[in-house]
Design an enzyme around this catalytic site. Structure first.
Site, mmCIF file in Angstrom:
data_model
loop_
_atom_site.group_PDB
_atom_site.id
_atom_site.type_symbol
_atom_site.label_atom_id
_atom_site.label_comp_id
_atom_site.label_asym_id
_atom_site.label_seq_id
_atom_site.Cartn_x
_atom_site.Cartn_y
_atom_site.Cartn_z
ATOM 1 N N LYS A 1 24.412 27.356 10.304
ATOM 2 C CA LYS A 1 25.844 27.104 10.477
ATOM 3 C C LYS A 1 26.165 25.623 10.449
ATOM 4 O O LYS A 1 27.182 25.199 9.893
ATOM 5 C CB LYS A 1 26.323 27.710 11.801
ATOM 6 C CG LYS A 1 27.821 27.520 12.034
ATOM 7 C CD LYS A 1 28.266 28.163 13.338
ATOM 8 C CE LYS A 1 29.766 27.947 13.572
ATOM 9 N NZ LYS A 1 30.222 28.582 14.839
ATOM 10 N N ASP B 1 20.161 12.875 32.481
ATOM 11 C CA ASP B 1 18.841 12.577 33.039
ATOM 12 C C ASP B 1 18.854 11.239 33.776
ATOM 13 O O ASP B 1 18.191 11.084 34.806
ATOM 14 C CB ASP B 1 17.799 12.545 31.920
ATOM 15 C CG ASP B 1 17.422 13.933 31.446
ATOM 16 O OD1 ASP B 1 16.641 14.600 32.132
ATOM 17 O OD2 ASP B 1 17.923 14.354 30.387
ATOM 18 N N ASP C 1 41.245 -17.264 16.006
ATOM 19 C CA ASP C 1 39.992 -17.992 16.187
ATOM 20 C C ASP C 1 38.861 -17.174 15.548
ATOM 21 O O ASP C 1 39.069 -16.074 15.032
ATOM 22 C CB ASP C 1 39.717 -18.250 17.671
ATOM 23 C CG ASP C 1 39.741 -16.973 18.497
ATOM 24 O OD1 ASP C 1 39.768 -15.863 17.905
ATOM 25 O OD2 ASP C 1 39.721 -17.060 19.733
#
Length: 339
Positions: A57, A203, A317
């Protein structure tokens, strides 16, 4: 980001193959001379390696990066099935424009060797290997040794990319040394090309004892350090996953925030998140137009020998010019997003 491209090239060249860049780094006078096309990884979507239907898929999605997973997305009793299914998918599935990636188990899991042996027995190599839970330079050394053993005698027409993970406090603290060691081994062994790093936020939260919140303030330092280290080594940085599948507004806001911080993409776990994330990590046509006009104006002023100048009522700048060049480079690589 590298040097800005001419405005006409931004419009005319193929963004998928446009930029040829030198692989990161000069160490001890050595450089890696292999060039590579920039590989967009705005949405990085995981697919359980044992689920053949989901792998099939994902090939139909307009997706930058599909990760066939051997690690956390696969139950312990399905690991062998995942390896076999991934090996078959590498040879049988047409991923089209989607990058074909495999995440193996960590060095310390005791499963990485079997993952590499089975998956890399396929006729077609994955474009990218992902190595999770990297905490020490020794992890990279062990991975490289095992990869070398598995590939012994195999002629590589191209080397796979390698993307590592930060998922613990120790991994975050050692990140600079891990990058340097990986690139040293990359130059020495010629087995892979380090191309990015992923932030494994859940985690990481568990490791440091933090509570995951909607605004993710508890992860701000880690995210900023990962982006900074990655960009110092000219690597992509993939942001944390948004775990609330139904919160589409939340994932859009978090994706835009990650893009503003400097991340180049984000992990996703559901197809509905893909277009949202990929739009967030793409420049708008308005941004591209602004950047192109600013660079053109800057070039004209530089050639005239004049100093500072105003653009759209603002003093310009060099950081503004560099930001504009980054937008043009990103647009060249992935194309402007649709409004």
């Amino acid at each position: 980001m590298m040097m800005v491209l001419q405005r006409v090239r931004v419009k005319l060249l193929n963004p998928r193959t446009l930029r040829q860049i030198t692989v990161a780094g000069v160490y001890g006078g050595q450089t890696d001379s292999q060039t590579k096309p920039y590989t967009p990884r705005r949405a990085v979507m995981y697919v359980p390696g044992n689920d053949q239907k989901k792998i099939q898929k994902v090939t139909s999605l307009d997706l930058d990066c599909a990760v066939m997973d051997c690690e956390d997305g696969v139950a312990a009793n399905k690991k062998e099935e995942a390896r076999t299914t991934i090996r078959q998918a590498l040879d049988e599935c047409d991923f089209g424009r989607t990058e074909c990636v495999v995440r193996v188990n960590s060095v310390t899991s005791g499963l990485m060797e079997k993952d590499l042996s089975e998956i890399l027995s396929a006729q077609r190599m994955p474009q990218t290997l992902m190595l999770p839970k990297v905490e020490r330079v020794e992890d990279i050394d062990m991975f490289t040794k095992r990869l070398k053993e598995v590939l012994q005698g195999r002629q590589l027409t191209t080397r796979p990319f390698l993307i590592t993970y930060v998922e613990s406090a120790l991994g975050l603290m050692n990140l600079r040394d891990i990058f340097k060691k990986t690139i040293d081994l990359q130059l020495k062994e010629q087995l892979y090309i380090l191309d990015g790093v992923v932030f494994g936020s859940d985690d990481f939260c568990a490791d440091i004892g933090a509570t995951r919140t909607a605004d993710a303030k508890e992860l701000l330092y880690a995210r900023q350090k990962i982006v900074t280290c990655a960009k110092a080594y000219k690597l992509q940085a993939i942001d944390m996953v948004h775990i609330d599948l139904k919160d589409l507004e939340g994932i859009e806001q978090q994706s835009l925030e990650g893009a503003r911080m400097g991340f180049t993409g984000k992990q996703v776990i559901h197809p509905s998140h893909v277009p949202i994330v990929q739009r967030a990590f793409s420049p708008t046509q308005e941004q591209v137009t602004w950047a192109s006009q600013l660079v053109e104006a800057f070039t004209a002023h530089s050639q005239s020998g004049k100093g500072a100048f105003t653009f759209h009522g603002k003093m310009i700048d060099m950081p503004s010019v560099l930001q504009a060049k980054n937008i043009l480079q990103l647009s060249a690589n992935i194309g402007p997003k649709q409004e």
